[in-house]
Design a protein around this motif. Structure first.
Motif, PDB file in Angstrom:
ATOM      1  N   THR A 548       0.840  -1.214   0.000  1.00 26.74           N
ATOM      2  CA  THR A 548       0.000   0.000   0.000  1.00 26.74           C
ATOM      3  C   THR A 548       0.866   1.251   0.000  1.00 26.74           C
ATOM      4  O   THR A 548       0.616   2.202  -0.736  1.00 26.74           O
ATOM      5  CB  THR A 548      -0.906   0.017   1.249  1.00 26.74           C
ATOM      6  N   ILE A 549       1.900   1.246   0.832  1.00 27.83           N
ATOM      7  CA  ILE A 549       2.704   2.471   0.974  1.00 27.83           C
ATOM      8  C   ILE A 549       3.611   2.696  -0.239  1.00 27.83           C
ATOM      9  O   ILE A 549       4.031   3.822  -0.506  1.00 27.83           O
ATOM     10  CB  ILE A 549       3.510   2.444   2.295  1.00 27.83           C
ATOM     11  N   GLN A 550       3.871   1.633  -1.011  1.00 31.12           N
ATOM     12  CA  GLN A 550       4.692   1.779  -2.218  1.00 31.12           C
ATOM     13  C   GLN A 550       3.823   1.961  -3.472  1.00 31.12           C
ATOM     14  O   GLN A 550       4.361   2.153  -4.569  1.00 31.12           O
ATOM     15  CB  GLN A 550       5.587   0.543  -2.396  1.00 31.12           C
ATOM     16  N   ASN A 551       2.500   1.931  -3.284  1.00 36.17           N
ATOM     17  CA  ASN A 551       1.612   1.941  -4.436  1.00 36.17           C
ATOM     18  C   ASN A 551       1.690   3.249  -5.231  1.00 36.17           C
ATOM     19  O   ASN A 551       1.778   4.334  -4.672  1.00 36.17           O
ATOM     20  CB  ASN A 551       0.170   1.715  -3.957  1.00 36.17           C
ATOM     21  N   ILE A 552       1.670   3.108  -6.548  1.00 35.73           N
ATOM     22  CA  ILE A 552       1.607   4.290  -7.428  1.00 35.73           C
ATOM     23  C   ILE A 552       0.188   4.397  -7.969  1.00 35.73           C
ATOM     24  O   ILE A 552      -0.272   3.521  -8.683  1.00 35.73           O
ATOM     25  CB  ILE A 552       2.580   4.152  -8.620  1.00 35.73           C
ATOM     26  N   ASN A 553      -0.495   5.489  -7.610  1.00 36.90           N
ATOM     27  CA  ASN A 553      -1.853   5.707  -8.083  1.00 36.90           C
ATOM     28  C   ASN A 553      -1.805   6.612  -9.311  1.00 36.90           C
ATOM     29  O   ASN A 553      -1.367   7.761  -9.241  1.00 36.90           O
ATOM     30  CB  ASN A 553      -2.672   6.349  -6.955  1.00 36.90           C
ATOM     31  N   LEU A 554      -2.261   6.068 -10.459  1.00 41.73           N
ATOM     32  CA  LEU A 554      -2.081   6.790 -11.717  1.00 41.73           C
ATOM     33  C   LEU A 554      -2.824   8.123 -11.752  1.00 41.73           C
ATOM     34  O   LEU A 554      -2.325   9.112 -12.290  1.00 41.73           O
ATOM     35  CB  LEU A 554      -2.500   5.905 -12.892  1.00 41.73           C
ATOM     36  N   GLU A 555      -4.001   8.147 -11.149  1.00 38.55           N
ATOM     37  CA  GLU A 555      -4.785   9.399 -11.119  1.00 38.55           C
ATOM     38  C   GLU A 555      -4.022  10.476 -10.325  1.00 38.55           C
ATOM     39  O   GLU A 555      -3.887  11.629 -10.742  1.00 38.55           O
ATOM     40  CB  GLU A 555      -6.165   9.116 -10.496  1.00 38.55           C
ATOM     41  N   GLU A 556      -3.473  10.056  -9.166  1.00 38.32           N
ATOM     42  CA  GLU A 556      -2.676  11.000  -8.359  1.00 38.32           C
ATOM     43  C   GLU A 556      -1.454  11.473  -9.132  1.00 38.32           C
ATOM     44  O   GLU A 556      -1.068  12.632  -9.044  1.00 38.32           O
ATOM     45  CB  GLU A 556      -2.229  10.329  -7.055  1.00 38.32           C
ATOM     46  N   TRP A 557      -0.846  10.581  -9.902  1.00 35.11           N
ATOM     47  CA  TRP A 557       0.371  10.961 -10.621  1.00 35.11           C
ATOM     48  C   TRP A 557       0.094  11.854 -11.828  1.00 35.11           C
ATOM     49  O   TRP A 557       0.947  12.635 -12.228  1.00 35.11           O
ATOM     50  CB  TRP A 557       1.206   9.729 -10.987  1.00 35.11           C
ATOM     51  N   ARG A 558      -1.124  11.760 -12.361  1.00 37.06           N
ATOM     52  CA  ARG A 558      -1.507  12.686 -13.421  1.00 37.06           C
ATOM     53  C   ARG A 558      -1.534  14.111 -12.843  1.00 37.06           C
ATOM     54  O   ARG A 558      -0.969  15.041 -13.400  1.00 37.06           O
ATOM     55  CB  ARG A 558      -2.893  12.309 -13.973  1.00 37.06           C
ATOM     56  N   ARG A 559      -2.153  14.216 -11.662  1.00 39.55           N
ATOM     57  CA  ARG A 559      -2.202  15.533 -11.002  1.00 39.55           C
ATOM     58  C   ARG A 559      -0.802  16.004 -10.599  1.00 39.55           C
ATOM     59  O   ARG A 559      -0.475  17.186 -10.724  1.00 39.55           O
ATOM     60  CB  ARG A 559      -3.097  15.457  -9.747  1.00 39.55           C
ATOM     61  N   GLU A 560       0.009  15.065 -10.128  1.00 39.53           N
ATOM     62  CA  GLU A 560       1.371  15.404  -9.707  1.00 39.53           C
ATOM     63  C   GLU A 560       2.179  15.977 -10.881  1.00 39.53           C
ATOM     64  O   GLU A 560       2.873  16.987 -10.736  1.00 39.53           O
ATOM     65  CB  GLU A 560       2.053  14.153  -9.130  1.00 39.53           C
ATOM     66  N   ALA A 561       2.063  15.319 -12.028  1.00 32.29           N
ATOM     67  CA  ALA A 561       2.815  15.776 -13.197  1.00 32.29           C
ATOM     68  C   ALA A 561       2.371  17.184 -13.601  1.00 32.29           C
ATOM     69  O   ALA A 561       3.192  18.028 -13.967  1.00 32.29           O
ATOM     70  CB  ALA A 561       2.636  14.797 -14.358  1.00 32.29           C
ATOM     71  N   LEU A 562       1.065  17.448 -13.495  1.00 35.79           N
ATOM     72  CA  LEU A 562       0.568  18.784 -13.839  1.00 35.79           C
ATOM     73  C   LEU A 562       1.092  19.827 -12.857  1.00 35.79           C
ATOM     74  O   LEU A 562       1.480  20.935 -13.235  1.00 35.79           O
ATOM     75  CB  LEU A 562      -0.970  18.802 -13.842  1.00 35.79           C
ATOM     76  N   SER A 563       1.118  19.439 -11.593  1.00 36.00           N
ATOM     77  CA  SER A 563       1.580  20.374 -10.571  1.00 36.00           C
ATOM     78  C   SER A 563       3.080  20.654 -10.707  1.00 36.00           C
ATOM     79  O   SER A 563       3.534  21.778 -10.489  1.00 36.00           O
ATOM     80  CB  SER A 563       1.201  19.814  -9.194  1.00 36.00           C
ATOM     81  N   GLN A 564       3.837  19.642 -11.121  1.00 33.58           N
ATOM     82  CA  GLN A 564       5.266  19.859 -11.395  1.00 33.58           C
ATOM     83  C   GLN A 564       5.434  20.856 -12.534  1.00 33.58           C
ATOM     84  O   GLN A 564       6.332  21.704 -12.518  1.00 33.58           O
ATOM     85  CB  GLN A 564       5.950  18.542 -11.781  1.00 33.58           C
ATOM     86  N   ASP A 565       4.532  20.766 -13.504  1.00 32.89           N
ATOM     87  CA  ASP A 565       4.590  21.658 -14.660  1.00 32.89           C
ATOM     88  C   ASP A 565       4.490  23.118 -14.266  1.00 32.89           C
ATOM     89  O   ASP A 565       5.093  23.981 -14.887  1.00 32.89           O
ATOM     90  CB  ASP A 565       3.439  21.335 -15.612  1.00 32.89           C
ATOM     91  N   GLU A 566       3.690  23.412 -13.222  1.00 25.67           N
ATOM     92  CA  GLU A 566       3.527  24.809 -12.817  1.00 25.67           C
ATOM     93  C   GLU A 566       4.874  25.423 -12.460  1.00 25.67           C
ATOM     94  O   GLU A 566       5.176  26.552 -12.842  1.00 25.67           O
ATOM     95  CB  GLU A 566       2.567  24.916 -11.623  1.00 25.67           C
ATOM     96  N   LEU A 567       5.702  24.663 -11.736  1.00 27.69           N
ATOM     97  CA  LEU A 567       7.027  25.179 -11.384  1.00 27.69           C
ATOM     98  C   LEU A 567       7.878  25.319 -12.644  1.00 27.69           C
ATOM     99  O   LEU A 567       8.553  26.330 -12.852  1.00 27.69           O
ATOM    100  CB  LEU A 567       7.721  24.247 -10.383  1.00 27.69           C
ATOM    101  N   PHE A 568       7.820  24.293 -13.511  1.00 28.44           N
ATOM    102  CA  PHE A 568       8.650  24.314 -14.711  1.00 28.44           C
ATOM    103  C   PHE A 568       8.275  25.471 -15.633  1.00 28.44           C
ATOM    104  O   PHE A 568       9.147  26.082 -16.259  1.00 28.44           O
ATOM    105  CB  PHE A 568       8.539  22.976 -15.450  1.00 28.44           C
ATOM    106  N   ILE A 569       6.987  25.779 -15.715  1.00 31.83           N
ATOM    107  CA  ILE A 569       6.557  26.886 -16.572  1.00 31.83           C
ATOM    108  C   ILE A 569       7.079  28.210 -16.001  1.00 31.83           C
ATOM    109  O   ILE A 569       7.580  29.071 -16.714  1.00 31.83           O
ATOM    110  CB  ILE A 569       5.016  26.896 -16.719  1.00 31.83           C
ATOM    111  N   LYS A 570       7.015  28.320 -14.682  1.00 36.53           N
ATOM    112  CA  LYS A 570       7.526  29.515 -14.011  1.00 36.53           C
ATOM    113  C   LYS A 570       9.016  29.727 -14.316  1.00 36.53           C
ATOM    114  O   LYS A 570       9.483  30.840 -14.482  1.00 36.53           O
ATOM    115  CB  LYS A 570       7.338  29.295 -12.501  1.00 36.53           C
TER     116      LYS A 570
END
Ligand code: GTP
Ligand code: SPV
Ligand code: MN
Length: 590
Positions: A548-570
């Motif tokens: 459970t603690i190592q699980n990768i949730n694809l929906e969460e990672w879609r949001r994570e990738a978008l949130s990383q983008d905000e910094l990269f765009i800045k």
């Protein structure tokens, strides 16, 4: 025989001239030169007690310990009032506040003019780093706060030792600190990288005013590191000793209030009998490639400015031992018998005490007794597990770099980067929930690259480039890992027990560094195989929980990738291409 204290004993003209200039500006009644002696400590401590700056604690329970309450409007770092003052705004970059140096000098000099009338200006020469280390830097802080002097005395190697290291050179960091009226409207923490200068006004707390720490060792330090080919990082350094005596050193970057002090002082659980964790540093690492091609780290500090709440014999035994003597406590609760208390300390809450504001507190009170960012200032030499190498001018060779944030979701307990570039990307895209260490809302996820968002003294995109470039200068680079102690279940409970049990994660990490265990390839990096991760003796945590603690949730990672983008765009205009490619690869793997 008594020697007179406070007398200027240096012949360094650059230093004397600068102190004269600043004294002319601030107009103190007196200038007091600190030598770092015990006699001086006693005299200044006594003065601080008389002036009501410190309260003497119960000397039987806590010998040499004192208590301080800061102004309630001044209890944490203030990122909105922290500035990088370089010529071009682009050099400061979009993650820093910027002021043109000329404007900043004018504004701050106006605030400081005559600000020390009726007060004493203390001259605090200090070293960041052990004497004789090629990485060590000299700073001099001028301050009208006795609290700052007494804290700097613990946090740095202060006084005579710094003056003799400096000699006749004029290459020292110039720091000026004025309390003013401790009003948020007149609070500025300004850094002038071109001049190796810091001016801080209007605060009396922690990282805002102990100028060697965040201001010199990180913000100015990161600029020096970029220029001189080393890394100034918000990292703990620890040594792991196996029962057979093998020593492995790791450095770890967790954002403020996210577990560096705890990890650096960890006591391994029963299962790891014979293993020892030695503390080199708990907050800052300066790292430079050594002649043998490895990356070497020193801790530039000499003490710990650690978070008090949550510190107990259970969670951090070595910290509790460290703070039994010669320690300053700030904004914790004060007991009737002159002892101190905070939420999460061992035993039951006191029937009554004075809270961090000085008001009567009982267990029925709604507010906390200790401020969530209340801290102890303790000499590192009190730590029973202080690594002997903490004074080694060469530092220690780093085998692993660990990045970690405070994330209730999304991030697994541990994974290993595929290589240096991927590791830099992992660090660059780190997110973490904000804590009480900085003024403002807590619990909000923000990007905090390498735990350096509040501390990088130049353009964050250039900083990523510097990290990538370092690879060429290190023949045997440390492996890079990501950890998250803070993942929660649906009920909001931590999934991982943390603290001493983090030894299990650390064991896997050092086994990976020594090439002793396998791993499987996952979209985020190398994950521990169940058979390689030691869960034995860990009550209430099953192999299923590990999944459970190592699980990768694809929906969460879609949001994570978008949130990383905000910094990269800045950061887009200067962002290294490698970061964009890594992002693409990650998305492709997901
Ligand atoms: P700064 O001094 O602000 O740079 O912080 P730090 O990174 O040294 O943080 P510190 O070790 O003081 O930890 C801050 C908070 O995190 C405390 O309330 C700890 O109790 C909590 N904490 C530390 N380690 C763990 C852990 O493994 N698990 C959990 N759940 N909490 C932890
Ligand atoms: C931090 O906030 O990361 C600290 C405390 O270590 S302070 O020195 O106040 O910055
Ligand atoms: Mn810190």
């Amino acid at each position: 025989m008594t020697t007179e204290l406070g007398i200027c004993r240096t012949r360094n003209h650059a230093l004397i001239n600068w102190v004269d200039q600043m004294a002319e500006l601030c107009c103190p009644d007196r200038v007091f030169w600190c030598d770092g002696s015990l006699a001086e400590k006693d005299q200044l401590t006594e003065r601080a007690v008389q002036e009501g700056i410190l309260v003497r604690l119960n000397q039987e329970k806590l010998p040499g310990c004192y208590y301080h309450r800061s102004n309630p409007n001044d209890v944490a770092r203030v990122e909105q009032s922290t500035y990088i003052c370089c010529e071009s705004e682009e050099d400061a970059g979009p993650t820093n506040n910027w002021m043109p140096p000329a404007d900043a000098y004018q504004k701050l000099h106006n605030l400081c003019r005559g600000a020390m009338r009726g007060r004493v200006l203390y001259v605090v020469p200090y070293l960041m780093g052990p004497p004789g280390s090629p990485l060590t830097k000299v700073g001099v802080e001028l301050t009208d706060s006795l609290y700052v002097v007494l804290n700097m005395r613990i946090m740095t190697r202060m006084g005579e030792v710094a003056l003799s290291e400096l000699g006749e050179r004029d290459s020292f960091n110039r720091g000026l600190h004025c309390l003013l009226d401790v009003h948020p409207d007149r609070r500025f923490i300004c850094h002038f990288p071109q001049d190796n200068t810091i001016i801080s006004v209007g605060s009396g707390y922690g990282g805002n005013v102990l100028l060697g720490k965040k201001c010199l060792a990180l913000r100015i330090g990161s600029c020096l590191g970029r220029k001189e080919g080393w890394l100034a990082e918000h990292m703990l350094i620890l040594g792991v000793e196996s029962p057979g005596g093998e020593k492995t050193y790791v450095a770890a970057a967790f954002p403020s209030g996210c577990g560096k002090t705890n990890f650096a002082m960890m006591v391994p659980p029963e299962r790891f009998k014979g293993w020892k964790i030695w503390t080199v540093g708990d907050d800052i690492a300066w790292m430079k490639p050594g002649p043998d091609g490895r990356l070497y780290a020193i801790n530039p500090e000499n003490g710990y400015f650690g978070v008090a709440p949550g510190t107990s014999l259970q969670s951090n035994l070595n910290a509790m031992r460290t703070i039994t003597r010669d320690t300053l406590f700030t904004n914790v609760a004060l007991l009737p018998d002159g002892d101190v208390w905070w939420e999460g300390k061992d035993g039951r809450p006191p029937a009554e005490c004075l809270d961090w504001r000085g008001q009567r507190w009982t267990p029925e009170s709604k507010e906390k007794a200790a401020h969530p960012n209340s801290r102890f200032t303790a000499p590192m030499r009190n730590n029973p597990m202080l690594a002997p190498e903490a004074d080694n001018p060469q530092g220690v060779p780093i085998s692993a770099i660990i990045f970690g944030g405070r994330r209730a979701t999304t991030l697994p307990l541990v994974c290993e980067a595929f290589n240096w570039i991927h590791g830099v990307y992992m660090g660059a895209t780190m997110g973490s929930e904000t804590t009480a260490a900085a003024a403002g809302a807590t619990g909000q996820v923000r990007r905090d690259p390498m735990a350096m968002l509040p501390f990088c003294g130049y353009n964050m995109a250039h900083y990523f480039r510097h990290w990538l470039n370092m690879r060429k200068r290190i023949k045997y680079p440390p492996r890079i890992f990501n950890v998250n102690w803070f993942r929660k279940d649906e009920q909001g409970r931590f999934l991982w027990p943390g603290f001493g049990e983090n030894m299990r994660v650390l064991k896997w990490i050092i086994d990976r560094c020594q090439g002793r265990v396998g791993a499987h390839e996952m979209p985020l990096g190398w994950f521990p195989r169940a058979q390689d991760f030691d869960l034995e003796g860990l009550k209430g945590f099953t192999a299923q929980d590990f999944e459970t603690i190592q699980n990768i949730n694809l929906e969460e990672w879609r949001r994570e990738a978008l949130s990383q983008d905000e910094l990269f765009i800045k950061l887009y205009s200067y962002l290294p291409k490698e970061m964009i490619f890594q992002r693409e690869l990650l998305v492709a793997r997901l």
